[in-house]
Design an enzyme around this catalytic site. Sequence first.
Site, PDB file in Angstrom:
ATOM      1  N   LYS A  77     -25.862 -20.426  13.998  1.00  0.00           N
ATOM      2  CA  LYS A  77     -25.742 -21.012  15.335  1.00  0.00           C
ATOM      3  C   LYS A  77     -26.829 -20.441  16.246  1.00  0.00           C
ATOM      4  CE  LYS A  77     -22.129 -21.747  18.862  1.00  0.00           C
ATOM      5  NZ  LYS A  77     -20.724 -21.471  19.223  1.00  0.00           N
ATOM      6  N   SER A 152     -17.988 -25.499  20.278  1.00  0.00           N
ATOM      7  CA  SER A 152     -19.408 -25.595  20.504  1.00  0.00           C
ATOM      8  C   SER A 152     -20.265 -25.424  19.241  1.00  0.00           C
ATOM      9  CB  SER A 152     -19.829 -24.539  21.522  1.00  0.00           C
ATOM     10  OG  SER A 152     -19.585 -23.236  21.020  1.00  0.00           O
ATOM     11  N   SER A 176     -14.429 -22.378  19.277  1.00  0.00           N
ATOM     12  CA  SER A 176     -15.682 -23.009  18.850  1.00  0.00           C
ATOM     13  C   SER A 176     -16.041 -22.903  17.381  1.00  0.00           C
ATOM     14  CB  SER A 176     -16.841 -22.469  19.672  1.00  0.00           C
ATOM     15  OG  SER A 176     -16.863 -23.107  20.916  1.00  0.00           O
TER      16      SER A 176
HETATM   17  N1  GLN Z   1     -14.412 -25.179  24.183  1.00  0.00           N
HETATM   18  C1  GLN Z   1     -14.231 -23.896  24.770  1.00  0.00           C
HETATM   19  C2  GLN Z   1     -15.113 -23.764  25.992  1.00  0.00           C
HETATM   20  O1  GLN Z   1     -15.723 -24.714  26.347  1.00  0.00           O
HETATM   21  C3  GLN Z   1     -14.535 -22.820  23.775  1.00  0.00           C
HETATM   22  C4  GLN Z   1     -15.963 -22.559  23.588  1.00  0.00           C
HETATM   23  C5  GLN Z   1     -16.247 -21.489  22.583  1.00  0.00           C
HETATM   24  O2  GLN Z   1     -15.371 -21.074  21.830  1.00  0.00           O
HETATM   25  N2  GLN Z   1     -17.461 -21.015  22.589  1.00  0.00           N
HETATM   26  O3  GLN Z   1     -15.182 -22.759  26.618  1.00  0.00           O
END
Ligand code: GLN
Length: 477
Positions: A77, A152, A176
């Site tokens: 990532k 994400s 994410s």
């Molecule tokens: N979807 C969640 C957010 O927008 C989690 C994001 C993540 O785990 N990086 O914060």
Amino acid sequence: MSFPLTKLTLGELCELVRRGEIKASEVIEAYLNNIKEKDPEIRAFITITEDEARKRAKIVDDKEKKGKLAGAPIAIKDNILTKGIRTTCASRILENYIPPYNATVVERLLAEDAIIVGKTNLDEFAMGSSTENSAFFPTRNPYDLNRVPGGSSGGSAAAVAAQEAVASLGSDTGGSIRQPAAFCGLVGLKPTYGRVSRYGLVAFASSLDQIGPLTRSVEDAALLMEVIAGYDPRDSTSVNIPVPPYTEALKMPPNGLKIGYLREEKIKEVAPEIKSAYFNLLSFLDKEGLTLKAVDLKLWDYALPCYYIIAPSEASSNLARYDGVRYGFRYPGENNLKGMYSLTRTTGFGAEVKRRILLGTFALSAGYYEAYYGRARLVRRLLTQEFRQTFESVDVILTPTTPELPFPFGAKADPIVMYLSDYFTVAVNLAGLPAISVPIGLTQEKNLPLGLQIIAPPFEEIRLFRLAFFIEKKVKS
Ligand code: GLN
């Protein structure tokens, strides 16, 4: 070779390379071909490290004693630092940032002879649940190109699902890793807070962030965890507890594990296909003789609002460093310091990142601090206590990973609607627990992946692996 190399699991692939039956170079060529063929459509990668991958493959092939992950093409990532390889966080503000060092997890992968094939797309600074917030382009779900891969870590999930990498690393602050794993039919693990070093992970919300694997099988997730987990003196939140042999432990049948589950009313707003897959799985476990017990978790509904105060608050502080002076992009031609800060941040950050910075700054401001951040911290502690009490009567808790199936692009333009995607995942991060998402089949009508989440007490990843392995066998049979 009679089968396509790119269909093998990480475990199978590395075994063949280590035994000298296939060359790392062959593996890398097969994957680079797949990337060339599929990525123009999928767009999992921000950067493809073709030349470096070829060079590394040669080095691995020349080694007499090969590491545990010999020749494995891994995608990382793009918020995890890679020395000499651009690391953008899918943000304009870091568009040309080249880190001078590797994250600890990257060092550990390389030490076992894994090969990095590229850096994957994400929601800008890991803020989002669909990868649509990338400043560069969205990534498509390999199961249905009109749908999102989740986020994400959407690029990391799509890369593995489309066979552009054998496994990948993601980061999970509120879901994410698990949510994109569920959307792309993969196994995704969010380790206990402190289990995997965060050194070299670009911070979003430091008290919630963890790096973890996205893989095609439970065994692969265990294998990667054996490599990346463990104490790191360079991360002050890293915990000094030995890493158990996960790959051996996962073969222990889950007999004796007491399983907690959510009652129907807790999941009434979940997509019907997910709900029925969840309850079918519970009845299968029941038939297999495992003990099932409904758990209450009264504070569960407070996790989402609590998360959306804590995470933006920490983010607003962490992202203050992108000021046009220390890193990356600087707005050109502005001589006034304040003006330069302001124009750099206005043009460098996307809408969602700005929203989080505003939310966080507001929640932390004098006069509102106690009402928002203070309250959220209190809720977080109570939630953690509630989990601790619940784990006195059950060994693991099962929930769906997501309330909905992979959704079409643009379906969640309203940020609040997007935030609801994290309903099942954020509580786990707030309490610092480990959780895994494991595929439990496809929907009948549209062939979209379904995911199940298993949650365990701190440092009990083994329970996750044992039960997930058992479920995987049943799903695959
Ligand atoms: N979807 C969640 C957010 O927008 C989690 C994001 C993540 O785990 N990086 O914060």
